[in-house]
Design an enzyme around this catalytic site. Sequence first.
Site, PDB file in Angstrom:
ATOM      1  CD  GLU A  70      -3.086   1.122   2.038  1.00 19.17           C
ATOM      2  OE1 GLU A  70      -3.855   2.097   2.047  1.00 19.17           O
ATOM      3  OE2 GLU A  70      -3.286   0.084   2.689  1.00 19.17           O
ATOM      4  CB  THR A  71       3.926   2.198   1.852  1.00 17.04           C
ATOM      5  OG1 THR A  71       3.296   2.096   3.133  1.00 17.04           O
ATOM      6  CG2 THR A  71       4.923   3.344   1.848  1.00 17.04           C
TER       7      THR A  71
END
Length: 143
Positions: A70-71
């Site tokens: 996600e990052t």
Amino acid sequence: MSSTEQPPTPALPPGTAPRWAEAEAGTLMETLRMEVLERGAQRTVVRMPVAGALQVVGILHGGASAALIETAASVAAREAAPAGTVPVGAELAVSHLRPVRRGLVTATAVPRHLGRRSALYAVDVVDEQGRLSATGTLRSLFV
């Protein structure tokens, strides 16, 4: 608020191009010791040590892999966001393929769709030997 807690980061005004590396301090990225190696809308690379992100059986925690995916996609989506908008994650899908016990894992995010209101990034996570350990996608909305 306790003496160890930090106040929340204020929202950025619309149309502001923040210095993202500074804004990332004090976030989950810092907690998991993630390092952005390459930052761009067409390709973003983020690395993280496995140490400190293990589950009790001694392998990389799936939640840490998901956070890395996600990052990486979020960093890329920030670079792709139309002026005056910021991306927010709307849907995350992760497949864990191979356990990792030590070293570093590296996530590479590339766009599958870049639109005016949303983006979809595909992310592969590899170990230090280049073996695929996880893969995923993140759909972000530009708000």
